[in-house]
Design a protein around this motif. Structure first.
Motif, PDB file in Angstrom:
ATOM      1  N   TRP A 131       0.845  -1.193   0.000  1.00 13.34           N
ATOM      2  CA  TRP A 131       0.000   0.000   0.000  1.00 13.34           C
ATOM      3  C   TRP A 131       0.880   1.242   0.000  1.00 13.34           C
ATOM      4  O   TRP A 131       1.997   1.211   0.505  1.00 13.34           O
ATOM      5  CB  TRP A 131      -0.923   0.027   1.225  1.00 13.34           C
ATOM      6  CG  TRP A 131      -1.878  -1.124   1.287  1.00 13.34           C
ATOM      7  CD1 TRP A 131      -1.887  -2.120   2.223  1.00 13.34           C
ATOM      8  CD2 TRP A 131      -2.940  -1.423   0.387  1.00 13.34           C
ATOM      9  NE1 TRP A 131      -2.895  -3.008   1.948  1.00 13.34           N
ATOM     10  CE2 TRP A 131      -3.567  -2.597   0.831  1.00 13.34           C
ATOM     11  CE3 TRP A 131      -3.434  -0.797  -0.765  1.00 13.34           C
ATOM     12  CZ2 TRP A 131      -4.662  -3.167   0.179  1.00 13.34           C
ATOM     13  CZ3 TRP A 131      -4.528  -1.363  -1.415  1.00 13.34           C
ATOM     14  CH2 TRP A 131      -5.126  -2.531  -0.941  1.00 13.34           C
ATOM     15  N   GLY A 132       0.392   2.323  -0.549  1.00 15.39           N
ATOM     16  CA  GLY A 132       1.090   3.596  -0.502  1.00 15.39           C
ATOM     17  C   GLY A 132       1.943   3.855  -1.726  1.00 15.39           C
ATOM     18  O   GLY A 132       1.725   3.283  -2.804  1.00 15.39           O
ATOM     19  N   LEU A 133       2.934   4.727  -1.546  1.00 17.06           N
ATOM     20  CA  LEU A 133       3.826   5.133  -2.627  1.00 17.06           C
ATOM     21  C   LEU A 133       4.646   3.946  -3.109  1.00 17.06           C
ATOM     22  O   LEU A 133       5.210   3.212  -2.308  1.00 17.06           O
ATOM     23  CB  LEU A 133       4.752   6.253  -2.145  1.00 17.06           C
ATOM     24  CG  LEU A 133       5.704   6.845  -3.181  1.00 17.06           C
ATOM     25  CD1 LEU A 133       4.948   7.520  -4.318  1.00 17.06           C
ATOM     26  CD2 LEU A 133       6.652   7.835  -2.510  1.00 17.06           C
ATOM     27  N   GLN A 134       4.721   3.789  -4.431  1.00 21.89           N
ATOM     28  CA  GLN A 134       5.483   2.702  -5.037  1.00 21.89           C
ATOM     29  C   GLN A 134       6.881   3.189  -5.395  1.00 21.89           C
ATOM     30  O   GLN A 134       7.095   4.373  -5.658  1.00 21.89           O
ATOM     31  CB  GLN A 134       4.759   2.201  -6.294  1.00 21.89           C
ATOM     32  CG  GLN A 134       3.334   1.742  -6.029  1.00 21.89           C
ATOM     33  CD  GLN A 134       3.270   0.621  -5.008  1.00 21.89           C
ATOM     34  OE1 GLN A 134       3.759  -0.485  -5.248  1.00 21.89           O
ATOM     35  NE2 GLN A 134       2.658   0.890  -3.858  1.00 21.89           N
ATOM     36  N   ALA A 135       7.826   2.284  -5.416  1.00 20.67           N
ATOM     37  CA  ALA A 135       9.208   2.638  -5.749  1.00 20.67           C
ATOM     38  C   ALA A 135       9.332   3.057  -7.210  1.00 20.67           C
ATOM     39  O   ALA A 135      10.115   3.949  -7.541  1.00 20.67           O
ATOM     40  CB  ALA A 135      10.134   1.462  -5.460  1.00 20.67           C
ATOM     41  N   ASP A 136       8.554   2.419  -8.075  1.00 23.10           N
ATOM     42  CA  ASP A 136       8.634   2.710  -9.506  1.00 23.10           C
ATOM     43  C   ASP A 136       7.490   3.611  -9.939  1.00 23.10           C
ATOM     44  O   ASP A 136       6.346   3.451  -9.490  1.00 23.10           O
ATOM     45  CB  ASP A 136       8.584   1.409 -10.317  1.00 23.10           C
ATOM     46  CG  ASP A 136       9.784   0.517 -10.065  1.00 23.10           C
ATOM     47  OD1 ASP A 136      10.887   1.064  -9.837  1.00 23.10           O
ATOM     48  OD2 ASP A 136       9.615  -0.717 -10.084  1.00 23.10           O
ATOM     49  N   ARG A 137       7.796   4.526 -10.839  1.00 20.53           N
ATOM     50  CA  ARG A 137       6.771   5.387 -11.422  1.00 20.53           C
ATOM     51  C   ARG A 137       5.967   4.584 -12.444  1.00 20.53           C
ATOM     52  O   ARG A 137       6.420   3.546 -12.905  1.00 20.53           O
ATOM     53  CB  ARG A 137       7.408   6.598 -12.099  1.00 20.53           C
ATOM     54  CG  ARG A 137       7.993   7.578 -11.102  1.00 20.53           C
ATOM     55  CD  ARG A 137       8.671   8.743 -11.808  1.00 20.53           C
ATOM     56  NE  ARG A 137       9.115   9.727 -10.855  1.00 20.53           N
ATOM     57  CZ  ARG A 137       8.499  10.894 -10.632  1.00 20.53           C
ATOM     58  NH1 ARG A 137       7.446  11.234 -11.321  1.00 20.53           N
ATOM     59  NH2 ARG A 137       8.970  11.734  -9.733  1.00 20.53           N
ATOM     60  N   PHE A 138       4.809   5.103 -12.786  1.00 17.23           N
ATOM     61  CA  PHE A 138       3.983   4.489 -13.822  1.00 17.23           C
ATOM     62  C   PHE A 138       3.637   5.566 -14.833  1.00 17.23           C
ATOM     63  O   PHE A 138       3.014   6.563 -14.495  1.00 17.23           O
ATOM     64  CB  PHE A 138       2.704   3.894 -13.223  1.00 17.23           C
ATOM     65  CG  PHE A 138       1.936   3.099 -14.230  1.00 17.23           C
ATOM     66  CD1 PHE A 138       2.133   1.738 -14.362  1.00 17.23           C
ATOM     67  CD2 PHE A 138       1.029   3.723 -15.081  1.00 17.23           C
ATOM     68  CE1 PHE A 138       1.437   1.007 -15.312  1.00 17.23           C
ATOM     69  CE2 PHE A 138       0.340   3.014 -16.033  1.00 17.23           C
ATOM     70  CZ  PHE A 138       0.535   1.647 -16.149  1.00 17.23           C
ATOM     71  N   GLY A 139       4.092   5.388 -16.066  1.00 16.15           N
ATOM     72  CA  GLY A 139       3.818   6.367 -17.112  1.00 16.15           C
ATOM     73  C   GLY A 139       4.381   7.735 -16.795  1.00 16.15           C
ATOM     74  O   GLY A 139       3.842   8.751 -17.230  1.00 16.15           O
ATOM     75  N   GLY A 140       5.448   7.784 -16.005  1.00 18.15           N
ATOM     76  CA  GLY A 140       6.072   9.044 -15.618  1.00 18.15           C
ATOM     77  C   GLY A 140       5.512   9.652 -14.341  1.00 18.15           C
ATOM     78  O   GLY A 140       6.090  10.575 -13.785  1.00 18.15           O
ATOM     79  N   ALA A 141       4.398   9.129 -13.858  1.00 17.42           N
ATOM     80  CA  ALA A 141       3.772   9.658 -12.632  1.00 17.42           C
ATOM     81  C   ALA A 141       4.201   8.837 -11.421  1.00 17.42           C
ATOM     82  O   ALA A 141       4.502   7.644 -11.539  1.00 17.42           O
ATOM     83  CB  ALA A 141       2.249   9.608 -12.757  1.00 17.42           C
ATOM     84  N   ARG A 142       4.232   9.486 -10.272  1.00 16.49           N
ATOM     85  CA  ARG A 142       4.448   8.737  -9.035  1.00 16.49           C
ATOM     86  C   ARG A 142       3.230   7.844  -8.843  1.00 16.49           C
ATOM     87  O   ARG A 142       2.095   8.304  -8.934  1.00 16.49           O
ATOM     88  CB  ARG A 142       4.578   9.691  -7.849  1.00 16.49           C
ATOM     89  CG  ARG A 142       5.833  10.523  -7.881  1.00 16.49           C
ATOM     90  CD  ARG A 142       5.900  11.435  -6.652  1.00 16.49           C
ATOM     91  NE  ARG A 142       7.002  12.341  -6.758  1.00 16.49           N
ATOM     92  CZ  ARG A 142       6.885  13.664  -6.823  1.00 16.49           C
ATOM     93  NH1 ARG A 142       5.702  14.234  -6.772  1.00 16.49           N
ATOM     94  NH2 ARG A 142       7.943  14.418  -6.939  1.00 16.49           N
ATOM     95  N   ALA A 143       3.465   6.585  -8.589  1.00 19.30           N
ATOM     96  CA  ALA A 143       2.378   5.618  -8.414  1.00 19.30           C
ATOM     97  C   ALA A 143       2.101   5.399  -6.937  1.00 19.30           C
ATOM     98  O   ALA A 143       3.026   5.284  -6.127  1.00 19.30           O
ATOM     99  CB  ALA A 143       2.732   4.306  -9.095  1.00 19.30           C
TER     100      ALA A 143
END
Length: 176
Positions: A131-143
């Motif tokens: 849950w929460g902030l992911q280490a990797d971005r998705f499509g340039g956005a913070r996931a």
């Protein structure tokens, strides 16, 4: 801005440069029929985002486009409506990944919040999603991954949903 009703699918509520896009797994049958996000009688999305601080008042599903005023948008990972997200196969979600990623790249929000782990897990090929902030971005956005507000998700009370969504609200507000 994308907010016109389309009888074929649930329309996105998007415009370029939003602070945050909430991403449902796929439209529910009622949402698809009405053309408005989180229309289900037991869905707690609108109450949760209001109580978490994203909106000054609770928005009604038929007014979903007003969410844009607060720097937030709405989309789904898969466009096919179902009664339950569990009716989607992992392969169907994986197949939607490249189009969905291009959509996020095109609209370029700062954050994309996946409502539930199912879509991001299938799209990223990662089974152990936290849950929460992911280490990797998705499509340039913070996931960010949030609990799904569906009334079918009985594992989360309204208070625990609001707490999780408020954590995202604070992160988004502090990164402005």
């Amino acid at each position: 801005m994308s907010c016109a009703i389309d009888a074929q699918s649930l329309p996105d509520v998007l415009e370029p440069g939003l602070s945050l896009v909430f991403c449902g797994i796929n439209p529910g049958m009622r949402a698809a029929a009405t053309g408005h996000h989180f229309e289900g009688r037991n869905n707690r999305f609108w109450q949760t985002v209001h109580l978490a601080g994203f909106t000054p008042q609770q928005i009604r599903p038929e007014d979903d486009c007003t969410l844009l005023r607060y720097g937030c948008g709405l989309t789904t990972a898969v466009s096919r409506p179902t009664a339950r997200a569990g009716e989607l196969s992992r392969l169907e979600i994986e197949a939607a990944a490249s189009d969905f990623q291009r959509k996020i790249e095109q609209y370029a929000p700062r954050y994309v919040a996946f409502l539930g782990k199912m879509a991001i897990s299938a799209m990223s090929g990662t089974r152990d999603i936290q849950w929460g902030l992911q280490a990797d971005r998705f499509g340039g956005a913070r996931a960010w991954v949030l609990p799904n507000p569906s009334g079918l998700n009985r594992a989360y009370s309204l208070d625990s949903l609001v707490s999780a969504y408020r954590e995202l609200y604070v992160a988004v507000a502090s990164s402005s």
